[in-house]
Write a protein that holds these residues in place. Structure first.
Motif, PDB file in Angstrom:
ATOM      1  N   UNK A 143      55.300  42.191  38.866  1.00 60.57           N
ATOM      2  CA  UNK A 143      56.280  42.803  37.858  1.00 60.57           C
ATOM      3  C   UNK A 143      55.698  43.922  36.851  1.00 60.57           C
ATOM      4  N   UNK A 144      54.302  43.225  36.614  1.00 60.25           N
ATOM      5  CA  UNK A 144      53.473  44.314  35.567  1.00 60.25           C
ATOM      6  C   UNK A 144      53.244  45.367  36.394  1.00 60.25           C
ATOM      7  N   UNK A 160      41.575  44.092  33.499  1.00 60.25           N
ATOM      8  CA  UNK A 160      42.883  43.373  32.778  1.00 60.25           C
ATOM      9  C   UNK A 160      42.975  43.646  31.519  1.00 60.25           C
ATOM     10  N   UNK A 161      41.969  43.841  30.684  1.00 53.00           N
ATOM     11  CA  UNK A 161      42.218  44.483  29.236  1.00 53.00           C
ATOM     12  C   UNK A 161      43.040  45.773  29.288  1.00 53.00           C
ATOM     13  N   UNK A 162      42.693  46.456  29.934  1.00 54.33           N
ATOM     14  CA  UNK A 162      43.146  48.166  29.839  1.00 54.33           C
ATOM     15  C   UNK A 162      44.879  47.715  30.629  1.00 54.33           C
ATOM     16  N   UNK A 167      50.500  47.372  29.115  1.00 55.20           N
ATOM     17  CA  UNK A 167      51.559  46.575  28.971  1.00 55.20           C
ATOM     18  C   UNK A 167      52.423  46.602  27.703  1.00 55.20           C
ATOM     19  N   UNK A 168      51.267  46.426  26.625  1.00 54.98           N
ATOM     20  CA  UNK A 168      51.833  46.057  25.391  1.00 54.98           C
ATOM     21  C   UNK A 168      52.668  47.268  24.663  1.00 54.98           C
ATOM     22  N   UNK A 220      52.984  38.360  33.024  1.00 46.72           N
ATOM     23  CA  UNK A 220      51.622  38.116  32.403  1.00 46.72           C
ATOM     24  C   UNK A 220      50.962  37.536  33.860  1.00 46.72           C
ATOM     25  N   UNK A 221      51.703  37.220  34.799  1.00 48.86           N
ATOM     26  CA  UNK A 221      50.955  36.596  35.884  1.00 48.86           C
ATOM     27  C   UNK A 221      50.870  34.966  35.665  1.00 48.86           C
TER      28      UNK A 221
END
Lengths: 468, 1025
Positions: A143-144, A160-162, A167-168, A220-221
């Motif tokens: 979904x992300x 993952x931070x990127x 997403x935010x 979020x996974x």
């Protein structure tokens, strides 16, 4: 290692897939009738000022050359399968997200390709020839990845931070939450996914249904999202939409060859051959026309089929313009050296369809017809010849006096007859340009034959049929 | 040569089966010299009155028979014909029962219905199946021996000879005589394509796909006698005449049988009416009835007695008495309403000493029509009146009149197109792009322009079929409030069917039919302004100890202060003169007395505008043009309106005095004007009117101008009597607005929805009048809007009713539970056991601003499910929710929750954010020179297209400092359609025009949609046509 997914979003899939020949300078727009707006446009259309969301009248007033095509979700879905087939050669886990998305599970492919960048390069090259517009993104969950790709993030990374940051920044409206939930979130000022994620799940659970929490978990996974993976089909079936309707058979060959080339690839990849194919010509306002072509020998090579098709088409007459083509293969068998010749020794039994296909190929389509009834008051249209073995669309419950044999052409009455039954007056056919106004009678001539006669409004008499 | 009577014939009131109007059928039958024709629609007599009227008006030499065809359980098909009044009553009963048993639009006949039929003649149409037919023959013979016939139809279909033989067998074997009948569904054979089309529409398919399920030839038309003689035995044709001679019933026998309970036993209707009038007059004229008035009373009573209309007035008097007792505000209007008798009966409040100039004209003997009175009631309480009528007379004796919905242009195009198999997107395209108001180009020409080739066979057929289908009835629905009340059961008079609305029943005739037959109906209508006025009166009593009625205010005479306010166009909220179109006319017309208002209301309407009467009137009034009359007769009719026909009555009177129309012909003209849009019959009168005027010495140019004005009037012409009644309310509402503005706004707001403006604009207007408006507050607001008084200034406190999503019930619960010192925390509210979403709605409306942090926080807090449980109440919950609304958020939430904002305006906000280009504010427009270029930006609060010839639309913008009038010409609208139709915030570049009366308009040039700048803004502009 964390799971990594890649999503490809094709915003103008139907438009990009239309076969337009060499009229590439044409402005084209796809129109969604139920939403009453333009949903896809090509470059030429946007140059003349047409925008997504415009109404039909406005768009057509901006360009007199605009071609408008109605939206069909099924066409797009078929294209997805086509793309999936292509990608299947280079990556194993593909999910179809109709009408216009593909999801790839990539974390287990990365080792094979030696990293994300080379893998991505390969994917790009594989879909490049199709020339479809697309946006893309990676994500830690299906979904992300989908959300980011549909928001045109266009970034492939395993950081993952990127991904989290991207997403935010997504607006709540672009997520796939129910409109009611989006509205509720809007009313308390939650506008971005980041704002939503900053609220504790416990607080959310007290206020919203489980769907929201599940969705967030999936994005979020944290929650597993079951996906169904694509399996390549057993049979080849491909549809090509034509930008312009084609009215003569010679112009049909180029698009047919396009599909035959793909078919050939398909068969080759499976090391298979087929001995009959079916070409369906989609006609506007009529039932599609199906042409069956059988080859004496099972084949996969495109050029063999091309010549067979060409031969067949020469004998085919089109009664209506063609707006699309489908080619389906018949039974696929593994390629084996051919041991038997069709004309030697005991024959393999052919199914009726195969027989018809063969006969038609050899004798021409017109040679094979089956009679069937049509629901029409006009005698000459009441019984028609249709495709072989086709079923009639109407039930025959007849209690009408009708002759056994209808003359193909009514002939003027030249002899004396005794009129016994009648008149039966028929006025029909005003709506399609073939009106008839006749009084039908049954009469007997001096030879004792029972004739079906009619009299026109000009008082001319004709014989139309004979009773047994 | 023998004659013939057609006994089985269906009109287009057999919906989607018949292909001709009832009038067409009787005309054709008369032309063919039939001696009689029966209109026998399927379980219905809805079409017979039109046939009756056609015969009467054109004096056709043919007898009309009333009947109906039925199918019983798909097995038995019969036609019932009415020989006499009893038979007619029976037929109505049967139709009523059959319709009541089924859902709307269907019927269910029962054997019992036929068994109990004692008078009607039965025409049996055998199915052809021997066994079935034998059984039915026996059964029918048993129950209807002397009145039974076999109807033989000849349609030249397959194997008809065998069928005829079968009929002859049945006749011989069961001793039932045979009559010829047509089974007619169209008046001429060339209606066959239309009949096929309506069959296709009924079956929801195309004509081609119907196949053999449609008529195979055109024989089911009214055939000439010469043909019939070849088709039927002479004896059968004679029998049809024989049957017709037994059917002597005529609709003129239907008398209106009045409810007897209205008159006390020992009195006659005249006596009772006189008593009531005398008693009422004593109240209305406490200082004694003036002689002139008394004379008028006598004249009116005499006229009423002569025409026998006593019961009509008594019925209405009874209804308004009920309303008065229940304190429901009402007002009667209509030609008969503005009479002294009605004033004394308290049916109207138009004080005759003020308005005596009108009375002479209102009861017109020449027209021989039943009096026309509509009564408007407060819209919120109209239902009480309706229930009173049902209670008093019972459902058996009262029902609503029907309205016939017919095919209009759009529906005809769509249905015919579908039946012909034309692509639906194509049809939508035609519909969207044909402008019905375009005077230059009729719709046929416009469709040709849009791509349909009129010379192609398909094109020709399409256009011709659409044209024919327009005006065809589709179904019956209930009239808005027209009640028919009778003495005995209504179904002896006319059949009753189920309406779509629950517990409502409707008769099969519409108001025109009732008028033709001289049956009376009472119109019980709803008017929002009456509610608003009553509520304002209640506030005056409560807060200012002042008791007023409408009559009190009109009795005070014309107040110049009030008229000055009106002339300034300060009329937002005022009845009838608050629209943009009206407001731009007020400074020009400058009404200064009651009759000026009467003209003002009637003149700013599509009728006079389209008929080009407004400008001549203004010029004459401003003395820029001499007032001339071509004759004294015309002067008598037009002198009160400067020689320009403005009212519908004037047009009719002109036709009579200047063109020599008789009363009946003038009636036809009026009816043609009313239904002009539906079937374009007006053109027939052109020749008669113009030649009539020429004969009487008028100039051709004048005659043509008058006809042109009549056409423009069309169905929009406004009757003077209605305008007079409306003018009363316009004056009263203006008076209230001038003297008690705060109470007036609150009265209006508490009666919404009504009027031209949304609450947001009413409040804006209040603020512009320096009235303080306070927001919804959990501790101060009631459910309704209220007045609050703080140090001598009156303020308006918004009530909870303005909060979207909050029910009255929940609001009242909260108010009941509210402590005297008010709520202090959200927790208290959560304990009230009110549903979450109700409290959340209040939170978003910022009602908790004094007891919580901000609306996002309070709403968030209220969304929680858990803390309701007592166990959790004392556990501190650290919140992870930290949002607070920005100014933009506040504005958006204001609009989303209440539809308005008291604190900020979108335009002001956008300007502060520097997102707007340079523009001029509404309150600065007076500094801009006439004819200069100007840019304005505002929220679109209304679009009004008064249906003028030029296709102009008035757009009203609001930019926080005032309203801006924008005029959008058709070409501009067309070219920038999307901006024009969809924008909520729009930028207009245009030319400013200032008329000599000071009214300012911006003529729009470029329209730019700026809605995207303010996403989610919830303003819904109101659209009027």
């Amino acid at each position: 290692m964390r799971t990594l997914w890649l999503y490809l979003h094709f915003p103008a899939l139907q438009l990009d897939s239309i076969y337009s020949g060499d009229t590439s300078s044409q402005p084209i727009a796809i129109y969604h009738p139920a939403q009453s707006q333009i949903v896809q446009i090509n470059k030429q259309a946007s140059t003349v000022g047409i925008q997504l969301g415009m109404g039909l009248a406005t768009a057509s007033s901006l360009s007199s050359e605009l071609m408008v095509v109605p939206y069909h979700a099924e066409t797009e879905e078929k294209q997805l399968y086509y793309l999936a087939n292509i990608l299947y050669k280079v990556t194993s886990d593909i999910c179809i997200y109709p009408p216009n998305g593909l999801l790839l599970r990539i974390h287990n492919m990365l080792e094979l390709y030696g990293g994300l960048a080379p893998y991505w390069q390969t994917i790009r090259q594989a879909i490049q020839p199709a020339l479809y517009q697309y946006s893309y993104a990676t994500g830690v969950s299906p979904l992300s990845a989908r959300l980011l790709a549909r928001n045109q993030w266009n970034c492939v990374t395993d950081q993952t931070t990127q991904i989290k940051q991207a997403l935010n920044n997504c607006h709540i409206d672009s997520t796939e939450l129910e409109p009611k939930i989006k509205q509720k979130l809007g009313r308390v000022g939650i506008k971005t996914l980041g704002a939503l994620l900053s609220v504790s799940l416990k607080d959310l659970a007290k206020r919203f249904d489980i769907e929201l929490v599940t969705y967030l978990g999936r994005v979020n996974g944290e929650l597993l999202h079951h996906s169904e993976f694509f399996r390549p089909p057993e049979h080849f079936s491909q549809y090509l939409e034509l930008l312009y309707e084609i009215e003569s058979t010679d112009k049909l060959m180029p698009p047919i060859n396009r599909i035959l080339a793909d078919m050939s690839q398909f068969l080759k990849a499976r090391d298979s051959v087929t001995d009959n194919i079916e070409i369906i010509l989609h006609q506007r306002d009529s039932l599609p026309l199906t042409i069956r072509i059988a080859s004496a020998q099972a084949e996969y090579k495109a050029h063999v089929w091309t010549s067979l098709v060409q031969l067949k088409l020469e004998n085919t007459e089109l009664t209506a313009p063609i707006s699309g083509l489908t080619i389906n293969t018949g039974k696929i068998v593994s390629a084996q050296p051919d041991k038997t010749d069709m004309f030697e020794g005991t024959q393999s039994s052919l199914s009726p369809l195969q027989l018809i296909g063969l006969l038609q190929a050899k004798l021409g389509e017109q040679a094979l017809v089956s009679p069937c009834i049509a629901d029409d008051a006009r005698p000459e249209y009441a019984s028609q010849y249709g495709a072989p073995l086709a079923e009639a669309s109407v039930n025959a419950t007849f209690n009408r006096q009708r002759p056994l044999m209808l003359l193909p052409q009514a002939r003027p009455l030249t002899e004396k007859v005794e009129v016994v039954y009648g008149p039966e007056r028929i006025h029909s056919g005003w709506w399609d340009g073939n009106p008839i106004c006749r009084d039908y009678f049954i009469g007997r001539n001096h030879k004792g034959q029972w004739l079906w006669l009619y009299r026109t409004t000009q008082q001319h008499w004709f014989v139309h049929g004979l009773f047994s | 040569m023998t004659g013939y009577a057609e006994l089985y014939c269906q009109s287009n009131f057999s919906f989607l089966e018949g292909a001709s109007h009832p009038q067409e059928l009787v005309q054709q039958a008369a032309f063919l010299q039939y001696s009689a024709i029966a209109i026998t629609d399927e379980c219905s007599v809805a079409g017979v009155v039109r046939a009756y009227r056609a015969i009467k008006e054109q004096q056709l030499p043919i007898q009309l028979i009333v009947g109906s065809v039925f199918t019983l359980n798909n097995l038995l098909r019969v036609v019932l014909l009415c020989p006499n009044r009893e038979g007619y009553g029976e037929l109505c009963r049967i139709i009523t029962n059959a319709r009541r048993r089924a859902s709307k639009g269907e019927y269910q006949l029962d054997e019992w219905d036929l068994r109990t039929c004692r008078h009607c003649i039965i025409l049996w149409l055998p199915s052809g199946q021997k066994q079935q037919d034998d059984i039915w023959a026996t059964w029918l013979k048993k129950h209807a021996e002397q009145r039974l016939w076999i109807g033989c139809q000849r349609h030249l279909i397959n194997d008809e000879a065998a069928y005829i033989t079968h009929l002859e067998y049945l006749s011989a074997h069961h001793h039932i005589p045979i009559t010829a009948c047509g089974g007619v569904v169209m008046h001429t054979p060339d209606r066959l394509p239309l009949q096929h089309v309506v069959s296709a529409i009924k079956a929801r398919t195309t004509v081609a796909k119907l196949g053999n399920n449609k008529l195979s030839n055109h024989e089911r038309y009214l055939r000439p006698l010469s043909k019939l003689v070849h088709l039927y035995k002479a004896e059968w044709l004679e029998n049809s005449i024989h049957i017709a001679s037994q059917c002597r019933f005529s609709l003129s026998e239907l008398q209106y049988e009045y409810p007897a309970e209205l008159v006390p036993n020992h009195l006659t209707p005249q006596q009772h009416l006189r008593n009531l009038v005398v008693a009422g007059a004593a109240h209305r004229f406490p200082n004694g009835v003036p002689e002139s008035i008394q004379a008028i009373i006598e004249k009116e009573l005499a006229l009423i007695a002569e025409q026998k209309y006593e019961y009509f007035f008594l019925t209405i008097h009874d209804i308004v008495q009920f309303a008065q007792a229940q304190k429901i505000l009402y007002q009667g209007r209509g030609s008969a309403a503005n009479s002294v008798v009605c004033y004394c009966l308290y049916i109207t409040s138009v004080d005759p000493t003020q308005i005596n100039v009108l009375f002479e004209r209102f009861i017109s003997k020449e027209r021989n029509e039943p009096p026309d009175i509509d009564v408007d009631f407060e819209h919120e309480r109209r239902e009480e009146v309706i229930q009173y009528i049902y209670r008093k007379y019972g459902r058996e004796r009262t029902a609503l009149a029907a309205t016939v919905s017919s095919y209009r242009f759009k529906s005809a195009v769509r249905e015919v197109g579908k039946a012909l198999g034309i692509n639906e997107t194509q049809l939508d395209f035609y519909i969207k792009n044909v402008n019905r108001r375009d005077k230059g180009l009729n719709w046929q020409a416009q469709i040709a322009e849009l791509g349909l080739d009129p010379r192609s066979q398909m094109g020709e057929q399409f256009v011709s079929l659409v044209h024919m289908l327009m005006g065809f009835p589709r179904h019956l629905s209930q009239h808005v409030g027209g009640f028919v009340i009778s003495a005995g059961p209504l179904y002896h008079l006319v059949p009753i069917e189920n309406a779509a609305m629950e517990a409502r029943t409707v008769i099969q005739w519409d108001k025109d039919d009732l008028e033709t037959l001289g049956l009376l109906k009472v119109d019980v209508l709803a008017l929002g302004m009456l509610t608003a006025i009553r509520k304002t009166f209640a506030l005056l009593e409560k807060h200012y100890q002042r008791t007023l009625t409408i009559a009190d205010i009109t009795r005070m005479g014309d107040d110049p202060n009030v008229y000055r306010m009106i002339q300034r166009a300060d009329t937002v909220g005022v009845f009838q003169i608050e629209s943009r179109a009206q407001m731009s006319m007020l400074p020009r017309l400058k009404p200064a007395c009651y009759y000026d208002l009467v003209i003002q209301i009637a003149i700013v309407r599509p009728g006079p505008i389209q008929g080009d009467m407004v400008h001549p009137f203004l010029r004459r009034r401003d003395k820029k043009e001499p007032v001339t009359y071509p004759s004294n007769e015309v002067k008598g009719v037009l002198s009160r309106t400067m020689g320009v026909p403005i009212f519908q009555e004037q047009v009719i009177q002109l036709a009579m005095v200047a063109a020599g129309f008789s009363g009946g012909e003038a009636d036809q003209l009026r009816r043609a004007m009313a239904s002009w849009k539906k079937d374009g019959q007006l053109m027939q009168f052109q020749h008669k009117l113009i030649s009539g005027m020429l004969e009487r010495g008028y100039e051709k140019e004048y005659a043509e101008r008058i006809f042109h004005q009549i056409c423009g009037f069309g169905e929009y012409g406004f009757p003077e009597s209605h305008s007079a009644s409306f003018a009363v309310l316009a004056y009263v509402s203006s008076w209230l607005k001038h003297y008690y503005p705060e109470a007036f706004y609150v009265g209006l707001l508490n009666s919404w929805p009504m009027g031209f403006y949304a609450p947001a604009q009413l409040i804006d207007d209040a603020k512009r009048h320096n009235i303080n408006v306070k927001p919804v507050c959990i501790n101060h607001s009631a459910y309704d809007h209220t007045l609050e008084f703080d140090d001598n200034k009156t303020a308006i406190r918004l009530g909870m009713r303005i909060v979207k999503g909050l029910s009255e019930h929940s609001a009242k619960q909260i108010i009941e539970a509210r402590p005297i010192t008010g709520f202090t925390s959200l927790t208290q509210l959560k304990q009230l056991k009110i549903k979450h979403d109700q409290l959340e709605a209040l939170a978003s409306a910022n009602a908790f601003q004094h007891i919580a942090k901000n609306r996002f926080q309070s709403r968030w807090q209220l969304m929680e499910n858990e803390t309701e449980l007592p166990l959790f109440q004392n556990m501190p919950q650290p919140s992870t929710f930290l949002l607070s609304p920005s100014q933009e958020d506040n504005l958006i939430e204001d609009y989303a929750s209440t539809g308005l904002s008291l604190t900020s305006h979108p335009i002001t906000l956008l300007e502060r954010n520097n997102t707007l280009p340079h523009f001029t504010r509404a309150d600065q427009l007076h500094t801009i020179r006439h004819k200069s270029v100007v840019v304005v930006i505002g929220v679109v609060i209304g679009r009004q297209a008064p249906g003028t010839a030029a296709g102009v639309t008035f757009m009203t913008l609001d930019d926080g400092t005032g309203n801006i009038n924008v005029v959008v010409w058709k070409a501009t609208a067309r070219a920038q359609k999307k901006s024009f139709l969809k924008s909520k915030i729009i930028k207009v570049s245009g030319i400013l025009e200032r008329g000599d009366s000071g009214v300012t308009h911006i003529i729009a040039g470029k329209l730019t949609d700026l809605t995207h700048l303010m996403k989610h803004l919830n303003t819904k502009p109101r659209h009027f046509h």
